[in-house]
Design an enzyme around this catalytic site. Structure first.
Site, PDB file in Angstrom:
ATOM      1  N   GLU A   1      21.206  18.250  -8.483  1.00 50.09           N
ATOM      2  CA  GLU A   1      20.705  18.724  -9.771  1.00 50.09           C
ATOM      3  C   GLU A   1      19.564  19.721  -9.586  1.00 50.09           C
ATOM      4  O   GLU A   1      18.568  19.434  -8.908  1.00 50.09           O
ATOM      5  CB  GLU A   1      20.235  17.569 -10.644  1.00 50.09           C
ATOM      6  CG  GLU A   1      19.858  18.016 -12.048  1.00 50.09           C
ATOM      7  CD  GLU A   1      19.608  16.880 -13.005  1.00 50.09           C
ATOM      8  OE1 GLU A   1      19.588  17.124 -14.221  1.00 50.09           O
ATOM      9  OE2 GLU A   1      19.433  15.737 -12.538  1.00 50.09           O
TER      10      GLU A   1
ATOM     11  N   GLU B   1      22.700  14.025 -22.300  1.00 44.11           N
ATOM     12  CA  GLU B   1      21.500  13.348 -21.806  1.00 44.11           C
ATOM     13  C   GLU B   1      20.372  13.540 -22.808  1.00 44.11           C
ATOM     14  O   GLU B   1      20.073  14.668 -23.219  1.00 44.11           O
ATOM     15  CB  GLU B   1      21.108  13.917 -20.442  1.00 44.11           C
ATOM     16  CG  GLU B   1      19.922  13.230 -19.804  1.00 44.11           C
ATOM     17  CD  GLU B   1      19.560  13.845 -18.464  1.00 44.11           C
ATOM     18  OE1 GLU B   1      19.536  13.116 -17.467  1.00 44.11           O
ATOM     19  OE2 GLU B   1      19.303  15.062 -18.421  1.00 44.11           O
TER      20      GLU B   1
END
Length: 294
Positions: free
Chosen positions: A147, A241
């Site tokens: 990420e 998210e």
């Protein structure tokens, strides 16, 4: 078509077996086809039971995590690097045991605000450990995705360009990038261009608003980013998210600076996210079809 998932932190702080089982149930009820979990320590959770529940609900599983400072593989401290390598190996095994498909997040450094620039030696060591981890993951049937996050959560990979350079250093085709609309909004001059730059090296995608709350209530240009995902033929999973002080635990609040409640009720948040993302996907496809007409 990419599966649409939701992060378990929308539903629970993730500290109990019952909480994770509830998160799976509610994710499926809301129409999501995958769930993202934080790293699950085998000594705390019944991974087999969670795997069976996810399978019964037809939910794909992704696990994400960030390394603690004590296990920072980008460190020049050999003990910390060794601890990080062991933790990553344990995480890969946990993803395998829960029936997950990928391990992502900040796997290449500590999840923290650094007070120094990354060192060349630390970057090299980090890439070497990720390569070893990817070899273990391949044997376990688990994908590794890294990420790219903002400057306040790592000093190593803040932009897609940095991420691609790091992948070259790792030297494995089976390690890909994990991009996130929230982080790109902070670091990228043009998030849509960053997605196109990643191309087929994009392995996972997070959808979150600039304020971590309801999609559409911030400043992110989702239309441009969904167009870019179509341009690169992205067909892998994507996950909604959103973090709020109403749900997440103290450790995540400290790591991600969640100092307030961006929402208080998970159910309408999840329903809105599902409808919003479905709409943006549909609109992007319609634009593509309209532009393709002679």
């Amino acid at each position: 078509m990419a599966r649409l998932g939701i992060h378990s932190f929308v539903w629970t702080g993730g500290t109990t077996q019952e909480g994770l089982e509830m998160a799976m149930d509610r994710s499926a009820e809301a129409g999501f086809k995958a769930i993202e979990l934080a790293y699950l320590r085998p000594e705390k959770f019944d991974l087999s039971a969670l795997a069976k529940r996810a399978q019964a609900l037809d939910l794909g599983i992704t696990v994400t995590m960030g390394l603690p400072v004590s296990a920072d593989i980008s460190s020049t401290d050999r003990d910390k690097v060794a601890a990080g390598e062991a933790l990553l190996a344990s995480a890969v095994a946990a993803v395998r045991d829960i029936g997950g498909v990928r391990l992502g997040g900040i796997l290449y450094s500590a999840h923290t605000k650094y007070n120094a620039l990354p060192s060349a030696d630390g970057r090299k060591t980090s890439a070497e450990v990720i390569a070893k981890t990817a070899e273990k993951a391949k044997a376990a049937g688990v994908e590794i995705v890294l990420e790219v996050v903002n400057r306040f959560e790592t000093n190593l990979l803040n932009t897609t360009a940095q991420g691609l350079e790091y992948l070259d250093l790792v030297g494995r085709d089976d390690v890909r990038l994990h991009l996130d609309t929230f982080h790109m909004n902070i670091e990228e001059a043009n998030p849509a261009a960053a997605i196109r730059l990643a191309g087929d090296r994009l392995g996972y995608f997070h959808i979150g608003e600039s304020n971590r709350g309801y999609l559409g209530d911030g400043v992110i240009d989702f239309a441009a980013q969904f167009d870019a995902l179509l341009d690169i033929g992205y067909a892998r999973d994507m996950t909604f998210e959103s973090f709020s002080g109403a749900v997440v635990d103290e450790s995540l609040s400290l790591a991600c600076a969640i100092w307030r409640d961006t929402w208080t009720d998970s159910v309408p948040l999840a329903a809105h996210a599902k409808a919003f993302i479905d709409l943006k996907r549909t609109e992007a496809l319609r634009r593509r079809q309209t532009n393709a007409r002679p």
